[in-house]
Motif scaffolding. Structure first.
Motif, short mmCIF file in Angstrom:
data_model
loop_
_atom_site.label_atom_id
_atom_site.label_comp_id
_atom_site.label_asym_id
_atom_site.label_seq_id
_atom_site.Cartn_x
_atom_site.Cartn_y
_atom_site.Cartn_z
N CYS A 132 0.88 -1.11 0.01
CA CYS A 132 -0.05 0.07 -0.01
C CYS A 132 0.68 1.29 -0.12
CB CYS A 132 -0.84 -0.04 1.15
SG CYS A 132 -2.55 -0.30 1.03
N PHE A 156 -9.45 5.75 1.01
CA PHE A 156 -9.15 4.28 1.40
C PHE A 156 -8.74 4.23 2.69
CE2 PHE A 156 -7.94 4.86 -3.08
CZ PHE A 156 -8.42 3.57 -3.80
N ARG A 196 -9.62 -7.12 3.30
CA ARG A 196 -9.77 -5.88 2.39
C ARG A 196 -9.09 -6.21 1.05
NH1 ARG A 196 -13.02 -1.25 1.64
NH2 ARG A 196 -11.36 0.29 0.76
N LEU A 233 -12.94 -4.98 -6.18
CA LEU A 233 -13.17 -3.54 -6.53
C LEU A 233 -14.55 -3.29 -6.55
CD1 LEU A 233 -9.95 -2.40 -8.34
CD2 LEU A 233 -10.47 -1.96 -6.15
N PHE A 274 -8.51 -4.89 -4.50
CA PHE A 274 -7.85 -3.87 -3.75
C PHE A 274 -6.47 -4.10 -3.67
CE2 PHE A 274 -12.01 -2.88 -2.10
CZ PHE A 274 -12.07 -1.59 -2.38
#
Length: 158
Positions: A24, A34, A92, A97, A127
């Motif tokens: 990330c 997010f 997650r 998506l 994701f």
């Protein structure tokens, strides 16, 4: 027999959460869209500070003559917080998506394919894959928030 697959799923979710934390982008501009950006930061703090805090709480409660069961339950709860964050992140990461992010996902992917950064192979729009594309875009192209605008300007100049 039914416990084994559940345990494996939890372990896989925790590993997926750890991987998701690593890929990330740490860009604060993404935190409004997010929630995982903030969850990652909080989970990292929990991983670092909850074990010593759990021990301190346990010792403090024990010496304040609380029941041993309450001391253990409180310490276990404190220790469970980082695990809960990793489980949420793992779930997650594997989630598909929503439709409102698919266009951006496809734009990022198309730009990375056009610039020969990734190869054109089918990937599932999750994701985790979106964050991987955002990370690659940030490393190789620059700002990913205006990718469509940059791409159109590149086409006009040719």
């Amino acid at each position: 027999m039914s416990r084994r697959p559940q345990q494996m799923n939890l372990i896989k979710l925790i590993h997926a959460g750890q991987n998701y934390m690593q890929i990330c982008p740490k860009d604060k501009r993404l935190s409004t869209a997010f929630p995982e950006i903030n969850i990652i930061r909080l989970t990292q703090y929990a991983i670092r500070f909850m074990p010593p805090l759990a021990i301190a709480i346990f010792v403090w409660q024990y010496y304040m003559h609380a029941k041993l069961v309450l001391c253990i339950i409180t310490a276990l709860f404190a220790l469970s917080l980082p695990v809960q964050g990793l489980l949420w992140l793992g779930k997650r990461a594997k989630s598909a998506l929503p439709l409102n992010l698919l266009d951006w996902f496809n734009q990022l992917r198309a730009r990375l394919i056009t610039d020969n950064i990734i190869i054109n192979k089918p990937i599932e729009p999750t994701f985790s894959e979106l964050m991987r594309l955002l990370d690659l875009t940030q490393k190789h192209i620059g700002d990913y928030l205006d990718i469509d605008h940059d791409h159109r300007h590149g086409e006009e100049g040719q």
